[in-house]
Design a protein around this motif. Structure first.
Motif, mmCIF file in Angstrom:
data_model
loop_
_atom_site.group_PDB
_atom_site.id
_atom_site.type_symbol
_atom_site.label_atom_id
_atom_site.label_comp_id
_atom_site.label_asym_id
_atom_site.label_seq_id
_atom_site.Cartn_x
_atom_site.Cartn_y
_atom_site.Cartn_z
ATOM 1 N N ILE A 1 6.134 -18.216 -34.935
ATOM 2 C CA ILE A 1 5.113 -18.675 -35.875
ATOM 3 C C ILE A 1 3.942 -19.257 -35.106
ATOM 4 O O ILE A 1 2.785 -18.912 -35.358
ATOM 5 N N GLY A 2 4.215 -20.138 -34.165
ATOM 6 C CA GLY A 2 3.142 -20.756 -33.394
ATOM 7 C C GLY A 2 2.280 -19.753 -32.665
ATOM 8 O O GLY A 2 1.045 -19.808 -32.722
ATOM 9 N N LEU A 3 2.916 -18.817 -31.985
ATOM 10 C CA LEU A 3 2.151 -17.834 -31.204
ATOM 11 C C LEU A 3 1.329 -16.912 -32.099
ATOM 12 O O LEU A 3 0.178 -16.591 -31.781
ATOM 13 N N HIS A 4 1.888 -16.490 -33.225
ATOM 14 C CA HIS A 4 1.149 -15.581 -34.106
ATOM 15 C C HIS A 4 0.054 -16.304 -34.896
ATOM 16 O O HIS A 4 -1.020 -15.729 -35.109
ATOM 17 N N VAL A 5 0.292 -17.543 -35.277
ATOM 18 C CA VAL A 5 -0.779 -18.312 -35.917
ATOM 19 C C VAL A 5 -1.913 -18.527 -34.919
ATOM 20 O O VAL A 5 -3.086 -18.373 -35.269
ATOM 21 N N GLU A 6 -1.591 -18.856 -33.694
ATOM 22 C CA GLU A 6 -2.625 -19.033 -32.667
ATOM 23 C C GLU A 6 -3.463 -17.761 -32.524
ATOM 24 O O GLU A 6 -4.699 -17.822 -32.473
ATOM 25 N N ALA A 7 -2.801 -16.605 -32.490
ATOM 26 C CA ALA A 7 -3.523 -15.327 -32.392
ATOM 27 C C ALA A 7 -4.409 -15.114 -33.617
ATOM 28 O O ALA A 7 -5.539 -14.621 -33.498
ATOM 29 N N LEU A 8 -3.925 -15.493 -34.789
ATOM 30 C CA LEU A 8 -4.712 -15.321 -36.016
ATOM 31 C C LEU A 8 -5.920 -16.251 -36.054
ATOM 32 O O LEU A 8 -6.995 -15.843 -36.490
ATOM 33 N N VAL A 9 -5.752 -17.467 -35.588
ATOM 34 C CA VAL A 9 -6.895 -18.382 -35.520
ATOM 35 C C VAL A 9 -7.959 -17.791 -34.598
ATOM 36 O O VAL A 9 -9.147 -17.753 -34.940
ATOM 37 N N ARG A 10 -7.530 -17.287 -33.450
ATOM 38 C CA ARG A 10 -8.478 -16.667 -32.506
ATOM 39 C C ARG A 10 -9.131 -15.417 -33.086
ATOM 40 O O ARG A 10 -10.273 -15.093 -32.758
ATOM 41 N N ALA A 11 -8.398 -14.715 -33.961
ATOM 42 C CA ALA A 11 -8.928 -13.486 -34.568
ATOM 43 C C ALA A 11 -9.809 -13.769 -35.785
ATOM 44 O O ALA A 11 -10.324 -12.846 -36.403
ATOM 45 N N GLY A 12 -9.958 -15.046 -36.138
ATOM 46 C CA GLY A 12 -10.841 -15.397 -37.239
ATOM 47 C C GLY A 12 -10.212 -15.385 -38.617
ATOM 48 O O GLY A 12 -10.924 -15.318 -39.627
ATOM 49 N N ALA A 13 -8.901 -15.447 -38.684
ATOM 50 C CA ALA A 13 -8.235 -15.466 -39.989
ATOM 51 C C ALA A 13 -8.626 -16.726 -40.756
ATOM 52 O O ALA A 13 -8.821 -17.786 -40.178
ATOM 53 N N THR A 14 -8.734 -16.574 -42.067
ATOM 54 C CA THR A 14 -9.034 -17.723 -42.914
ATOM 55 C C THR A 14 -7.738 -18.334 -43.440
ATOM 56 O O THR A 14 -6.676 -17.680 -43.453
ATOM 57 N N ARG A 15 -7.841 -19.549 -43.902
ATOM 58 C CA ARG A 15 -6.694 -20.232 -44.493
ATOM 59 C C ARG A 15 -6.214 -19.464 -45.727
ATOM 60 O O ARG A 15 -5.007 -19.355 -45.970
ATOM 61 N N GLU A 16 -7.138 -18.902 -46.483
ATOM 62 C CA GLU A 16 -6.770 -18.141 -47.679
ATOM 63 C C GLU A 16 -6.007 -16.865 -47.315
ATOM 64 O O GLU A 16 -5.048 -16.489 -47.996
ATOM 65 N N GLU A 17 -6.444 -16.185 -46.252
ATOM 66 C CA GLU A 17 -5.718 -14.991 -45.804
ATOM 67 C C GLU A 17 -4.310 -15.364 -45.371
ATOM 68 O O GLU A 17 -3.332 -14.674 -45.717
ATOM 69 N N VAL A 18 -4.196 -16.428 -44.603
ATOM 70 C CA VAL A 18 -2.868 -16.889 -44.177
ATOM 71 C C VAL A 18 -2.036 -17.243 -45.410
ATOM 72 O O VAL A 18 -0.842 -16.932 -45.470
ATOM 73 N N GLY A 19 -2.662 -17.851 -46.406
ATOM 74 C CA GLY A 19 -1.945 -18.170 -47.641
ATOM 75 C C GLY A 19 -1.343 -16.946 -48.301
ATOM 76 O O GLY A 19 -0.206 -17.000 -48.806
ATOM 77 N N ASP A 20 -2.068 -15.843 -48.310
ATOM 78 C CA ASP A 20 -1.521 -14.601 -48.871
ATOM 79 C C ASP A 20 -0.284 -14.149 -48.095
ATOM 80 O O ASP A 20 0.703 -13.693 -48.688
ATOM 81 N N VAL A 21 -0.343 -14.267 -46.784
ATOM 82 C CA VAL A 21 0.813 -13.898 -45.959
ATOM 83 C C VAL A 21 1.988 -14.826 -46.270
ATOM 84 O O VAL A 21 3.134 -14.369 -46.403
ATOM 85 N N LEU A 22 1.718 -16.125 -46.389
ATOM 86 C CA LEU A 22 2.784 -17.077 -46.703
ATOM 87 C C LEU A 22 3.435 -16.730 -48.034
ATOM 88 O O LEU A 22 4.667 -16.748 -48.158
ATOM 89 N N ALA A 23 2.630 -16.385 -49.038
ATOM 90 C CA ALA A 23 3.170 -16.039 -50.351
ATOM 91 C C ALA A 23 4.076 -14.813 -50.282
ATOM 92 O O ALA A 23 5.161 -14.792 -50.882
ATOM 93 N N MET A 24 3.648 -13.794 -49.544
ATOM 94 C CA MET A 24 4.477 -12.583 -49.409
ATOM 95 C C MET A 24 5.769 -12.894 -48.660
ATOM 96 O O MET A 24 6.850 -12.407 -49.030
ATOM 97 N N ALA A 25 5.681 -13.718 -47.619
ATOM 98 C CA ALA A 25 6.882 -14.073 -46.860
ATOM 99 C C ALA A 25 7.858 -14.844 -47.740
ATOM 100 O O ALA A 25 9.075 -14.613 -47.686
#
Length: 113
Positions: free
Chosen positions: A63-87
């Motif tokens: 989780i830590g490594l992939h969230v770090e990659a997503l932050v660097r890739a410009g992911a938004t909190r809302e996009e991450v929220g969609d992933v959290l909901a699906m998970a």
């Protein structure tokens, strides 16, 4: 312990293991490179998938490594929220707990970006 410290500890542990089994580490690294650079999905989408899987299989270091990659890739909190909901939909109650970890990690790492 902060998420940054957890990620740093994970990297330290991985470096030690990679030194012990360098051939395996190189092969696994090559697989990661091929998967992330090939195919039709973009890098950020692949990292969203990896985060969702990390939550469902309950891998906190992942989780830590992939969230770090997503932050660097410009992911938004809302996009991450969609992933959290699906998970959560796919993984039930345990995924709900790890999704909360992923959100805390995203919030912490986004603040320091």
């Amino acid at each position: 312990m902060s998420w940054k410290e957890k990620i740093d500890d994970t990297r330290t542990e991985l470096r030690a293991m990679n030194a012990l089994i360098p051939d395996t580490a190189r092969a696994f690294g090559g697989l990661g490179k091929a998967v992330k650079e090939g195919g039709t999905l973009d890098f950020k989408t692949k990292e969203f998938l990896a985060l969702g899987m990390s939550i469902v299989i309950r891998c906190e270091p992942c989780i830590g490594l992939h969230v770090e990659a997503l932050v660097r890739a410009g992911a938004t909190r809302e996009e991450v929220g969609d992933v959290l909901a699906m998970a959560i939909q796919m993984g039930g109650g345990p995924a709900m707990m790890y999704a909360a970890h992923a959100l805390a990690c995203f919030d912490e790492l986004s603040e320091s970006s």
